[in-house]
Write a protein that holds these residues in place. Sequence first.
Motif, PDB file in Angstrom:
ATOM      1  N   MET A  78       0.822  -1.213   0.000  1.00  0.00           N
ATOM      2  CA  MET A  78       0.000   0.000   0.000  1.00  0.00           C
ATOM      3  C   MET A  78       0.856   1.263   0.000  1.00  0.00           C
ATOM      4  SD  MET A  78      -3.059  -0.761  -0.377  1.00  0.00           S
ATOM      5  CE  MET A  78      -4.089  -2.207  -0.303  1.00  0.00           C
ATOM      6  N   ASN A  99       1.742   1.717  -3.455  1.00  0.00           N
ATOM      7  CA  ASN A  99       0.589   2.266  -4.177  1.00  0.00           C
ATOM      8  C   ASN A  99       0.534   3.783  -3.987  1.00  0.00           C
ATOM      9  OD1 ASN A  99      -0.250  -0.244  -5.026  1.00  0.00           O
ATOM     10  ND2 ASN A  99      -2.090  -0.283  -3.776  1.00  0.00           N
ATOM     11  N   MET A 132       0.775   6.668  -6.751  1.00  0.00           N
ATOM     12  CA  MET A 132      -0.236   7.715  -6.901  1.00  0.00           C
ATOM     13  C   MET A 132       0.395   9.105  -6.898  1.00  0.00           C
ATOM     14  SD  MET A 132      -3.276   6.892  -7.466  1.00  0.00           S
ATOM     15  CE  MET A 132      -4.588   5.738  -7.245  1.00  0.00           C
ATOM     16  N   PHE A 184      -0.311  -1.606 -10.196  1.00  0.00           N
ATOM     17  CA  PHE A 184      -1.652  -1.774  -9.660  1.00  0.00           C
ATOM     18  C   PHE A 184      -2.211  -3.163  -9.985  1.00  0.00           C
ATOM     19  CE2 PHE A 184      -2.126   3.081  -9.950  1.00  0.00           C
ATOM     20  CZ  PHE A 184      -1.688   3.253  -8.650  1.00  0.00           C
ATOM     21  N   THR A 192      -0.610  -5.416  -7.527  1.00  0.00           N
ATOM     22  CA  THR A 192      -1.251  -5.217  -6.225  1.00  0.00           C
ATOM     23  C   THR A 192      -2.556  -5.998  -6.153  1.00  0.00           C
ATOM     24  OG1 THR A 192      -0.304  -3.028  -5.871  1.00  0.00           O
ATOM     25  CG2 THR A 192      -2.360  -3.499  -4.723  1.00  0.00           C
ATOM     26  N   PHE A 215     -10.877  -3.320  -9.180  1.00  0.00           N
ATOM     27  CA  PHE A 215      -9.580  -2.636  -9.262  1.00  0.00           C
ATOM     28  C   PHE A 215      -8.683  -3.337 -10.282  1.00  0.00           C
ATOM     29  CE2 PHE A 215      -5.246  -2.287  -7.130  1.00  0.00           C
ATOM     30  CZ  PHE A 215      -4.992  -0.992  -7.566  1.00  0.00           C
ATOM     31  N   ALA A 229      -8.135   5.037  -9.982  1.00  0.00           N
ATOM     32  CA  ALA A 229      -8.095   5.829  -8.751  1.00  0.00           C
ATOM     33  C   ALA A 229      -9.429   5.786  -8.016  1.00  0.00           C
ATOM     34  CB  ALA A 229      -7.706   7.272  -9.076  1.00  0.00           C
ATOM     35  N   ASN A 246     -11.446   3.287  -7.867  1.00  0.00           N
ATOM     36  CA  ASN A 246     -11.468   2.015  -7.143  1.00  0.00           C
ATOM     37  C   ASN A 246     -10.685   2.108  -5.844  1.00  0.00           C
ATOM     38  OD1 ASN A 246     -12.970   0.044  -8.731  1.00  0.00           O
ATOM     39  ND2 ASN A 246     -11.446   0.434 -10.293  1.00  0.00           N
ATOM     40  N   CYS A 247      -9.530   2.754  -5.888  1.00  0.00           N
ATOM     41  CA  CYS A 247      -8.728   2.917  -4.672  1.00  0.00           C
ATOM     42  C   CYS A 247      -9.528   3.653  -3.602  1.00  0.00           C
ATOM     43  CB  CYS A 247      -7.435   3.686  -4.966  1.00  0.00           C
ATOM     44  SG  CYS A 247      -6.260   2.796  -5.995  1.00  0.00           S
ATOM     45  N   CYS A 277     -12.494   1.574  -2.160  1.00  0.00           N
ATOM     46  CA  CYS A 277     -12.057   0.507  -1.262  1.00  0.00           C
ATOM     47  C   CYS A 277     -11.598   1.085   0.079  1.00  0.00           C
ATOM     48  CB  CYS A 277     -10.943  -0.312  -1.903  1.00  0.00           C
ATOM     49  SG  CYS A 277     -10.563  -1.841  -1.014  1.00  0.00           S
ATOM     50  N   HIS A 278     -10.826   2.151   0.028  1.00  0.00           N
ATOM     51  CA  HIS A 278     -10.346   2.757   1.273  1.00  0.00           C
ATOM     52  C   HIS A 278     -11.505   3.290   2.101  1.00  0.00           C
ATOM     53  CE1 HIS A 278      -5.827   3.485   0.333  1.00  0.00           C
ATOM     54  NE2 HIS A 278      -6.211   2.262   0.039  1.00  0.00           N
TER      55      HIS A 278
END
Length: 145
Positions: free
Chosen positions: A30, A33, A37, A62, A65, A103, A129, A131-132, A135-136
């Motif tokens: 992460m 990641n 970013m 990604f 990941t 993702f 982005a 999707n990131c 999820c977060h």
Amino acid sequence: MRKFSLALACLLICTGAASADEIEERQALMKRNGDTMKILAPMAKGEAPFDQAAAMEGFEHFVDTANRLPDLFPETSRTGGDTEASPKIWEDQAGFQAQIDAFREDAEAAVAAAPADLASFQTAFGSVAENCGDCHETYRIEKEN
């Protein structure tokens, strides 16, 4: 009985070590990641020049990941360690896996598209982005500073 106790103790120690390793591995992934970013987001915003090689490297990271994430959240890593993983990951494994799959699909599509200009990069990056962020929002606990 003594052998059983020794075996049980070894199993518990080994399980704890595996959990710590998985937590550390997913944190490192992460962090990478986040570093990726920091390269791609300024390009998408027009704050840095578009660099196709950097974009492709980021999208490929990604994909990697997404392929590695499902193995990094076993039940044994649910507690313990310094983690931002929300309990929702284990409570809603199907939803978490669906998020990872989305993702992966968007990252793979970005790699396949091989954006050659800023506009096509921005489109591909936007999907990845998003999707990131989704999820977060659901599966990460924000630490207080």
